[in-house]
Enzyme design. Structure first.
Site, PDB file in Angstrom:
ATOM      1  N   TYR A 162       9.832  -0.967   2.700  1.00  0.00           N
ATOM      2  CA  TYR A 162       8.906   0.162   2.646  1.00  0.00           C
ATOM      3  C   TYR A 162       9.457   1.342   1.842  1.00  0.00           C
ATOM      4  CZ  TYR A 162       5.943  -2.306   5.974  1.00  0.00           C
ATOM      5  OH  TYR A 162       5.144  -3.225   6.575  1.00  0.00           O
ATOM      6  N   SER A 163       9.569   2.508   2.461  1.00  0.00           N
ATOM      7  CA  SER A 163       9.944   3.710   1.701  1.00  0.00           C
ATOM      8  C   SER A 163      11.402   3.733   1.260  1.00  0.00           C
ATOM      9  CB  SER A 163       9.640   4.978   2.511  1.00  0.00           C
ATOM     10  OG  SER A 163       8.267   5.289   2.407  1.00  0.00           O
TER      11      SER A 163
END
Length: 253
Positions: free
Chosen positions: A64-65
């Site tokens: 993800y991030s």
């Protein structure tokens, strides 16, 4: 163990197990390496609860991030080559950002704006650009949600998404404060413009291949699919603490 306290390292396993026992995580792993030598490794529970497949060293998981530092590193390799500087405005690379406005302090509507300078690359990297996320509170977050400016993998790609984003006002004057944002998604598009390559091609050529990260990609390599961890998401209060998520994820590591 060169500077690490063995007793404190032992706490990591207990902390991880407590998250599993409380059903805050379905499974997890932690690895600490110092000077090329493994100092600590622990894995807990399952990568897939339904099939009861355990979390293992070669489990492939969504990051993800954490893609943000990878993107930032890719940009900095281009800065290091002297191709541009971090104070350059993003409009030098994406012309749609040339004529920007931002919301006035205390704005409650999208038309309460004033002119502003385009964000710089440095401001995009540090979340001080005036951009936001659709899930953030405030006028701009609401506009991004309304127009579906979300940079999801099933949307139209970085170029058209950045152009759509540039049509919206910034949440504040660039550089005046901090707000978690899609700024590094925009940096991804800058990288594509400068290199003439896709963002994944840049990642593979400049970072992943040199580091031997041959299973870190925007989609799961075929050979790794049987080791891919299921993704779980919190459910409503009163239900199970987590359930299998249908959300797509990029890249994996």
């Amino acid at each position: 163990m060169g500077g690490f306290d063995a007793g404190r390292l032992d706490r990591i396993a207990g902390w991880m197990q407590s998250y599993v026992d409380q059903r805050r995580l379905a499974g997890c792993a932690a690895l600490i390496v110092q000077g090329g030598q493994e100092v600590c490794y622990h894995q807990a529970y399952h990568r897939d609860v339904e099939s009861r497949r355990p979390w293992e060293r070669d489990t492939v998981a969504r990051i993800y991030s954490m893609t943000k530092p990878v993107t930032s590193l890719a940009l900095m390799t281009l800065v290091e080559e002297g191709l541009f500087h971090l104070d350059a405005p993003v409009s030098d690379f994406i012309p749609a950002f040339s004529d920007m406005t931002c919301l006035v302090p205390g704005a409650t509507a999208a038309d309460q704006v004033e002119p502003c300078a385009p964000p710089t690359l440095h401001q995009l990297l540090t979340h001080t650009s005036g951009l936001s996320y659709a899930f953030n509170p405030g006028v701009l977050g609401g506009l991004m949600g309304e127009h579906k400016v979300e940079f999801r993998p099933n949307q139209s790609g970085l170029a058209p998404m950045c152009d759509m984003l540039a049509e919206l006002p910034l949440a504040f004057q660039p550089g005046s404060r901090w707000e978690y944002s899609v700024g590094i998604d925009v940096i991804g598009r800058v990288i594509e413009v400068v290199t003439g390559q896709t963002l994944e091609e840049v990642f593979v050529e400049r970072i992943f291949d040199p580091l031997g990260m041959d299973e870190t990609r925007f989609s799961v390599p075929a050979a790794a699919r049987d080791r891919f961890a299921a993704c779980y998401t919190p459910m409503a209060e009163g239900a199970l603490p987590w359930a299998r998520s249908k959300r797509a994820a990029i890249p994996c590591a």
